[in-house]
Design a protein around this motif. Structure first.
Motif, PDB file in Angstrom:
ATOM      1  N   VAL A   1      12.134  59.824  20.871  1.00 35.11           N
ATOM      2  CA  VAL A   1      13.035  60.533  19.969  1.00 35.11           C
ATOM      3  C   VAL A   1      12.301  61.666  19.273  1.00 35.11           C
ATOM      4  CG1 VAL A   1      14.677  58.669  19.531  1.00 35.11           C
ATOM      5  CG2 VAL A   1      12.624  58.858  18.121  1.00 35.11           C
ATOM      6  N   VAL A   2      12.999  62.797  19.145  1.00 31.41           N
ATOM      7  CA  VAL A   2      12.568  63.920  18.319  1.00 31.41           C
ATOM      8  C   VAL A   2      13.738  64.275  17.418  1.00 31.41           C
ATOM      9  CG1 VAL A   2      10.823  64.903  19.840  1.00 31.41           C
ATOM     10  CG2 VAL A   2      13.211  65.486  20.192  1.00 31.41           C
ATOM     11  N   ALA A   3      13.479  65.061  16.393  1.00 29.66           N
ATOM     12  CA  ALA A   3      14.525  65.436  15.449  1.00 29.66           C
ATOM     13  C   ALA A   3      15.119  66.779  15.834  1.00 29.66           C
ATOM     14  CB  ALA A   3      13.969  65.496  14.027  1.00 29.66           C
ATOM     15  N   GLY A   4      16.432  66.895  15.707  1.00 28.30           N
ATOM     16  CA  GLY A   4      17.105  68.149  15.999  1.00 28.30           C
ATOM     17  C   GLY A   4      17.034  69.121  14.848  1.00 28.30           C
ATOM     18  N   GLY A   5      17.087  70.411  15.170  1.00 23.72           N
ATOM     19  CA  GLY A   5      16.978  71.442  14.149  1.00 23.72           C
ATOM     20  C   GLY A   5      18.095  71.409  13.127  1.00 23.72           C
ATOM     21  N   ARG A   6      19.304  71.037  13.566  1.00 20.61           N
ATOM     22  CA  ARG A   6      20.423  71.031  12.625  1.00 20.61           C
ATOM     23  C   ARG A   6      20.242  70.009  11.515  1.00 20.61           C
ATOM     24  NH1 ARG A   6      25.902  70.111  15.015  1.00 20.61           N
ATOM     25  NH2 ARG A   6      24.843  68.689  16.443  1.00 20.61           N
ATOM     26  N   SER A   7      19.458  68.960  11.764  1.00 16.53           N
ATOM     27  CA  SER A   7      19.236  67.954  10.726  1.00 16.53           C
ATOM     28  C   SER A   7      18.440  68.516   9.550  1.00 16.53           C
ATOM     29  CB  SER A   7      18.500  66.743  11.307  1.00 16.53           C
ATOM     30  OG  SER A   7      17.173  67.087  11.678  1.00 16.53           O
ATOM     31  N   ALA A   8      17.791  69.674   9.735  1.00 14.96           N
ATOM     32  CA  ALA A   8      16.992  70.294   8.681  1.00 14.96           C
ATOM     33  C   ALA A   8      17.657  71.549   8.123  1.00 14.96           C
ATOM     34  CB  ALA A   8      15.608  70.648   9.212  1.00 14.96           C
ATOM     35  N   SER A   9      18.941  71.746   8.407  1.00 15.47           N
ATOM     36  CA  SER A   9      19.616  72.975   8.000  1.00 15.47           C
ATOM     37  C   SER A   9      20.839  72.682   7.146  1.00 15.47           C
ATOM     38  CB  SER A   9      20.048  73.775   9.242  1.00 15.47           C
ATOM     39  OG  SER A   9      20.811  74.905   8.860  1.00 15.47           O
ATOM     40  N   VAL A  10      20.903  73.278   5.960  1.00 12.12           N
ATOM     41  CA  VAL A  10      22.091  73.135   5.118  1.00 12.12           C
ATOM     42  C   VAL A  10      23.208  74.051   5.591  1.00 12.12           C
ATOM     43  CG1 VAL A  10      20.809  72.385   3.079  1.00 12.12           C
ATOM     44  CG2 VAL A  10      21.199  74.842   3.457  1.00 12.12           C
ATOM     45  N   ALA A  11      22.900  74.947   6.551  1.00 13.40           N
ATOM     46  CA  ALA A  11      23.912  75.861   7.087  1.00 13.40           C
ATOM     47  C   ALA A  11      24.372  75.438   8.475  1.00 13.40           C
ATOM     48  CB  ALA A  11      23.342  77.280   7.149  1.00 13.40           C
ATOM     49  N   ASP A  12      23.957  74.240   8.921  1.00 16.51           N
ATOM     50  CA  ASP A  12      24.289  73.745  10.253  1.00 16.51           C
ATOM     51  C   ASP A  12      23.768  74.697  11.327  1.00 16.51           C
ATOM     52  OD1 ASP A  12      25.278  71.773  11.909  1.00 16.51           O
ATOM     53  OD2 ASP A  12      27.267  72.667  12.068  1.00 16.51           O
ATOM     54  N   GLY A  13      22.620  75.283  11.054  1.00 12.72           N
ATOM     55  CA  GLY A  13      22.018  76.206  12.008  1.00 12.72           C
ATOM     56  C   GLY A  13      20.903  75.550  12.796  1.00 12.72           C
ATOM     57  N   TYR A  14      20.147  76.374  13.516  1.00  9.54           N
ATOM     58  CA  TYR A  14      18.981  75.947  14.280  1.00  9.54           C
ATOM     59  C   TYR A  14      19.328  74.922  15.361  1.00  9.54           C
ATOM     60  CZ  TYR A  14      16.606  78.484  10.625  1.00  9.54           C
ATOM     61  OH  TYR A  14      16.212  79.471   9.763  1.00  9.54           O
ATOM     62  N   GLY A  15      20.464  75.150  16.017  1.00 10.92           N
ATOM     63  CA  GLY A  15      20.881  74.255  17.092  1.00 10.92           C
ATOM     64  C   GLY A  15      20.029  74.352  18.329  1.00 10.92           C
ATOM     65  N   THR A  16      19.154  75.358  18.408  1.00 13.97           N
ATOM     66  CA  THR A  16      18.244  75.473  19.555  1.00 13.97           C
ATOM     67  C   THR A  16      16.835  74.989  19.212  1.00 13.97           C
ATOM     68  OG1 THR A  16      17.593  77.746  19.012  1.00 13.97           O
ATOM     69  CG2 THR A  16      19.529  77.462  20.436  1.00 13.97           C
ATOM     70  N   HIS A  17      16.691  74.316  18.072  1.00 16.60           N
ATOM     71  CA  HIS A  17      15.364  73.913  17.617  1.00 16.60           C
ATOM     72  C   HIS A  17      15.191  72.397  17.599  1.00 16.60           C
ATOM     73  CE1 HIS A  17      15.048  78.085  16.370  1.00 16.60           C
ATOM     74  NE2 HIS A  17      13.787  77.891  16.054  1.00 16.60           N
TER      75      HIS A  17
END
Length: 464
Positions: free
Chosen positions: A423-439
């Motif tokens: 498991v790794v963490a998705g970028g959206r889990s660290a975004s208050v703007a629901d961004g970073y979906g490619t991270h």
């Protein structure tokens, strides 16, 4: 739009699927699912017609139809009249599902390799601890309750702050049950439901869930290659006139960037002009890889009110659940009183252990930094080998890599990775703007065998 895959290519992708337990159509469906999750049958691929695919797989038409129907129910395949059947890949994770990828190792419900949680997992690097019953009895009042923290630990934290940042008294320190508890306490006491809060984006993933639970409206302040965008911050302040901010001004998670002194001076000036109340997260302050982190906002601001959050977890071990808030005496006293309806104080034995750790702070920091540099470099070497298309900026601090997977679908990569046991963490889990979906956020503070195997499996999930 991808071209139709040949029957030979499909048969090759499925491998020796017919061997094993279960009905034929379920084994066939499982083989398709594995090929799709691994990216062997790519998103958008058009399958051959069932009338030609069934004999190529040596199954009846009805068996193939049943297997494909199961995959359509799972949203891995989609059919349209006259257009054939296409691979659509796993459905995107919901925001709650993506946020949950941060927690499996903490919750203990995942038996595989956890590269999602940014906490040290081994207590064997702690200094020798000499804590006995007399220490515990002497450290706290006879009742064992110390809502602000035991005096000796508050004194130790104050002395540490005086040495590395600015003069601090015991009365300016409140001990909490970890940094997350400190942040939650601060915003429960200071923010009203629906209140607007400035937050650098991406941010500490725990704050995303906390803000949602408290009903806060977050104004994202973007980070460009890890550097906070001061122009956007000024514009947001002028437009929305917020009172509160949650920022990571020195060592930033999850990017691992360290803010330069000039940017920090400007940031402090902006906070002063707006007379903000800032909760600054300094949890990673001690784990700058190549030297001391810059002075925090509390040492720079003159009109803004700054509450600073610290912890021993990233320096020592996540199992030592001790953190703190450092701020103006009157505000700390208010927070102690606000704490009492929810929590009567942090465990005294844990505080005594934290005091021992901080007594060895200088030596522990040197050892920890060297270890993190070595783990970071090794993780980057493995990623270049197994995931060559991924890109990241080498972090100057912290415990994680902030990775851009480019044209790949981060949700699909995480889903396939979990099926391979990592498991790794998705970028959206660290975004208050629901961004970073490619991270993705990959935590590299892991023993060599775990890091090597985990990143190898990520390479499989990435199609590398």
């Amino acid at each position: 739009m991808q071209e139709r895959v040949t029957t030979t290519a499909v048969a090759s992708a499925l491998g020796n699927w017919s061997i094993g337990p279960g009905s034929v159509h379920r084994r066939l469906a499982d083989a398709f699912r594995h090929a799709i999750d691994a990216g062997i049958l790519a998103d958008g691929a058009l399958l051959p017609p069932e009338r030609t695919l069934a004999p190529a797989l040596a199954v009846s038409r009805s068996t193939l139809t049943a297997a494909l129907a199961q995959l359509k129910d799972d949203q891995l395949l989609a059919s349209r009249q006259g257009s054939g059947t296409r691979v659509v890949g796993p459905p995107p994770l919901t925001r709650a599902e993506e946020a949950a990828t941060v927690l499996p190792g903490i919750l203990g419900d995942f038996a595989g390799i956890d590269l999602a949680g940014a906490v040290p997992g081994d207590a064997r690097g702690l200094p020798p601890l000499t804590v006995d019953l007399d220490d515990l009895l002497a450290a706290s009042p006879a009742t064992g309750y110390a809502p602000a923290g035991i005096p000796s630990l508050r004194d130790t934290i104050a002395a540490h702050w005086t040495e590395v940042a600015m003069p601090t008294e015991r009365s300016q320190v409140l001990v909490t049950t970890g940094a997350h508890d400190a942040i939650a306490l601060a915003f429960r006491a200071l923010a009203r439901r629906g209140e607007t809060v400035l937050v650098d984006d991406p941010t500490y993933p725990g704050f995303v869930d906390l803000a949602a639970a408290l009903g806060l409206t977050c104004l994202p302040v973007p980070r460009r290659d890890g550097v906070i965008d001061l122009a956007v911050l000024r514009d947001l302040i002028l437009e929305h006139r917020p009172r509160l901010a949650f920022l990571q001004p020195t060592v930033h998670a999850p990017t691992g960037s360290i803010t330069d002194d000039t940017t920090l001076r400007w940031l402090a000036e902006i906070c002063d002009r707006a007379e903000l109340t800032v909760v600054e997260d300094l949890v990673l302050h001690d784990v700058a890889h190549d030297g001391s982190a810059p002075a925090p906002l509390a040492a720079r601001c003159t009109r803004a009110t700054v509450l600073s959050v610290g912890s021993v977890s990233k320096l020592a071990w996540g199992g030592v659940r001790v953190g703190w808030l450092r701020g103006p005496e009157a505000l700390v006293d208010r927070l102690v009183r606000a704490r009492l309806p929810f929590d009567l104080g942090t465990s005294v034995p844990a505080q005594v252990v934290a005091r021992e750790i901080l007594a060895n702070h200088a030596d522990l920091r040197i050892t920890r930094r060297a270890h993190l540099r070595e783990r970071r470099d090794r993780a980057e070497e493995l990623l270049r080998e197994h995931c060559p298309a991924w890109r990241w900026i080498s972090p100057a601090g912290g415990l994680s890599l902030w990775i851009d997977v480019g044209d790949a679908n981060a949700d699909a990569v995480m889903t396939r990775a979990r099926r391979t046991g990592v498991v790794v963490a998705g970028g959206r889990s660290a975004s208050v703007a629901d961004g970073y979906g490619t991270h993705l956020r990959l935590c590299f503070d892991r023993p060599e065998p775990i890091l090597v195997e985990g990143i190898r499996r990520l390479g499989v999930a990435a199609g590398g």
